[in-house]
Design a protein around this motif. Sequence first.
Motif, mmCIF file in Angstrom:
data_model
loop_
_atom_site.group_PDB
_atom_site.id
_atom_site.type_symbol
_atom_site.label_atom_id
_atom_site.label_comp_id
_atom_site.label_asym_id
_atom_site.label_seq_id
_atom_site.Cartn_x
_atom_site.Cartn_y
_atom_site.Cartn_z
ATOM 1 N N LYS A 15 75.444 16.446 17.101
ATOM 2 C CA LYS A 15 75.953 17.543 16.303
ATOM 3 C C LYS A 15 75.885 18.846 17.084
ATOM 4 C CE LYS A 15 74.570 15.560 11.858
ATOM 5 N NZ LYS A 15 73.760 15.778 10.633
ATOM 6 N N GLU A 16 76.682 19.800 16.620
ATOM 7 C CA GLU A 16 76.637 21.127 17.216
ATOM 8 C C GLU A 16 75.275 21.749 16.939
ATOM 9 O OE1 GLU A 16 78.887 22.756 19.067
ATOM 10 O OE2 GLU A 16 80.104 20.932 19.083
ATOM 11 N N PRO A 17 74.725 22.493 17.898
ATOM 12 C CA PRO A 17 73.424 23.139 17.660
ATOM 13 C C PRO A 17 73.544 24.261 16.641
ATOM 14 C CG PRO A 17 74.369 23.875 19.738
ATOM 15 C CD PRO A 17 75.268 22.766 19.232
ATOM 16 N N ILE A 18 72.450 24.511 15.916
ATOM 17 C CA ILE A 18 72.409 25.629 14.978
ATOM 18 C C ILE A 18 71.187 26.476 15.283
ATOM 19 C CG2 ILE A 18 73.625 24.393 13.161
ATOM 20 C CD1 ILE A 18 70.952 23.954 11.756
ATOM 21 N N SER A 19 71.195 27.700 14.815
ATOM 22 C CA SER A 19 70.087 28.612 15.082
ATOM 23 C C SER A 19 68.857 28.207 14.272
ATOM 24 C CB SER A 19 70.485 30.043 14.720
ATOM 25 O OG SER A 19 70.647 30.158 13.319
ATOM 26 N N ARG A 20 67.718 28.651 14.726
ATOM 27 C CA ARG A 20 66.469 28.368 14.021
ATOM 28 C C ARG A 20 66.497 28.978 12.624
ATOM 29 N NH1 ARG A 20 61.483 30.930 13.331
ATOM 30 N NH2 ARG A 20 59.710 29.478 13.123
ATOM 31 N N GLU A 21 67.083 30.170 12.511
ATOM 32 C CA GLU A 21 67.146 30.840 11.219
ATOM 33 C C GLU A 21 67.970 30.040 10.209
ATOM 34 O OE1 GLU A 21 67.424 32.301 14.063
ATOM 35 O OE2 GLU A 21 66.029 34.010 14.102
ATOM 36 N N LEU A 22 69.099 29.513 10.670
ATOM 37 C CA LEU A 22 69.953 28.746 9.775
ATOM 38 C C LEU A 22 69.294 27.424 9.385
ATOM 39 C CD1 LEU A 22 72.605 28.597 8.277
ATOM 40 C CD2 LEU A 22 73.685 27.667 10.334
ATOM 41 N N ARG A 23 68.587 26.845 10.324
ATOM 42 C CA ARG A 23 67.876 25.602 10.011
ATOM 43 C C ARG A 23 66.790 25.859 8.972
ATOM 44 N NH1 ARG A 23 64.118 21.981 14.120
ATOM 45 N NH2 ARG A 23 63.811 20.233 12.713
ATOM 46 N N LEU A 24 66.039 26.938 9.131
ATOM 47 C CA LEU A 24 64.990 27.279 8.169
ATOM 48 C C LEU A 24 65.577 27.583 6.793
ATOM 49 C CD1 LEU A 24 62.660 29.510 10.386
ATOM 50 C CD2 LEU A 24 62.221 27.182 9.585
ATOM 51 N N LEU A 25 66.729 28.274 6.780
ATOM 52 C CA LEU A 25 67.382 28.575 5.521
ATOM 53 C C LEU A 25 67.820 27.286 4.826
ATOM 54 C CD1 LEU A 25 68.576 30.563 3.480
ATOM 55 C CD2 LEU A 25 70.647 30.660 4.913
ATOM 56 N N ARG A 26 68.354 26.373 5.602
ATOM 57 C CA ARG A 26 68.775 25.086 5.037
ATOM 58 C C ARG A 26 67.612 24.379 4.367
ATOM 59 N NH1 ARG A 26 70.215 20.807 9.474
ATOM 60 N NH2 ARG A 26 67.946 20.931 9.636
ATOM 61 N N GLU A 27 66.476 24.338 5.043
ATOM 62 C CA GLU A 27 65.319 23.643 4.472
ATOM 63 C C GLU A 27 64.728 24.408 3.288
ATOM 64 O OE1 GLU A 27 64.745 20.579 5.403
ATOM 65 O OE2 GLU A 27 66.473 20.941 6.687
ATOM 66 N N GLU A 28 64.807 25.737 3.352
ATOM 67 C CA GLU A 28 64.310 26.536 2.225
ATOM 68 C C GLU A 28 65.152 26.267 0.978
ATOM 69 O OE1 GLU A 28 64.601 31.091 0.588
ATOM 70 O OE2 GLU A 28 64.733 30.768 2.756
ATOM 71 N N LEU A 29 66.479 26.235 1.159
ATOM 72 C CA LEU A 29 67.367 26.037 0.015
ATOM 73 C C LEU A 29 67.240 24.629 -0.562
ATOM 74 C CD1 LEU A 29 70.682 27.770 1.185
ATOM 75 C CD2 LEU A 29 69.033 28.608 -0.482
ATOM 76 N N TRP A 30 67.285 23.621 0.287
ATOM 77 C CA TRP A 30 67.353 22.240 -0.185
ATOM 78 C C TRP A 30 65.985 21.618 -0.423
ATOM 79 C CZ3 TRP A 30 71.393 19.850 -2.189
ATOM 80 C CH2 TRP A 30 72.663 20.359 -1.932
ATOM 81 N N GLY A 31 64.937 22.174 0.163
ATOM 82 C CA GLY A 31 63.584 21.705 -0.107
ATOM 83 C C GLY A 31 63.400 20.218 0.136
ATOM 84 N N PRO A 32 62.826 19.493 -0.835
ATOM 85 C CA PRO A 32 62.456 18.096 -0.616
ATOM 86 C C PRO A 32 63.608 17.097 -0.770
ATOM 87 C CG PRO A 32 61.839 18.753 -2.833
ATOM 88 C CD PRO A 32 62.387 19.988 -2.158
ATOM 89 N N ILE A 33 64.813 17.558 -1.147
ATOM 90 C CA ILE A 33 65.929 16.622 -1.328
ATOM 91 C C ILE A 33 66.307 16.028 0.032
ATOM 92 C CG2 ILE A 33 68.312 16.346 -2.109
ATOM 93 C CD1 ILE A 33 67.893 18.615 -4.036
#
Length: 245
Positions: A15-33
């Motif tokens: 996959k295309e790389p993403i920034s650390r900030e965007l990765r953290l935001l993704r995990e913050e939004l989606w949480g344990p799903i």
Amino acid sequence: MSAPEKIPSTTWQEKEPISRELRLLREELWGPIPPRERIQWSNALLDNPPTDLTVMGKLQNTQLLHRDGIVMNRQWVAVARYWDDLGVTAYEWLLQKGTLASNTPENTTPAEDPWGDCTDEERRAWTAATLQFPPMFLGATVMGLHDRHAKQTGITNSKGWIDLALEFRAAGFTPEEFIELNTQVRKFHKRGQRNTMITTTWGNLNKEYVRLNAQQWTNWLARYRAGEEPLALTEELLSPHWIAQ
């Protein structure tokens, strides 16, 4: 903004790389799903938008849509998180939204069993049969979620599928005979040709599905059980019902 970091891929294609900030935001939004369920929820939300989106909201949703198959609008993801916390799957949420056609009628109660007096073994056999030959097309997202749920549980809870099973069961068919009939009929169903015995339904995206009327095929059933060859039998019964173009 920090340098993009590489996210390990579980497929052969990186996959295309993403920034650390965007990765953290993704995990913050989606949480344990889990990732797979995030995709299911995203498809369900895209088919049934919980809110209208501003231009900014639409941009948020597309940040990882093509890369990870998920939406990133905070309000939308909050809907998924809320129902997931209650133990509701994306498929079950679609059922509650009434996305599945022929969902539970308003004059029935949750206590009523749509399968009636069918045994557990019959329900599983008819579910497997109707998964092969579904009654309608409801869009790729809903069909995928329905089929996955039915395969996991062994029994469909969609009324359209149950109605099809009960109709053929009432006409005397077994699940195996339902499969045999539909297999043979589809050998003669060609685009642009019409036969009054080959009844169809129209679903999402104007997609046509063969949906046979059980009562029209009881003669086929009797002769099939008497030992007639199914392909020749089906051709004979269809022969007088072709519509001239």
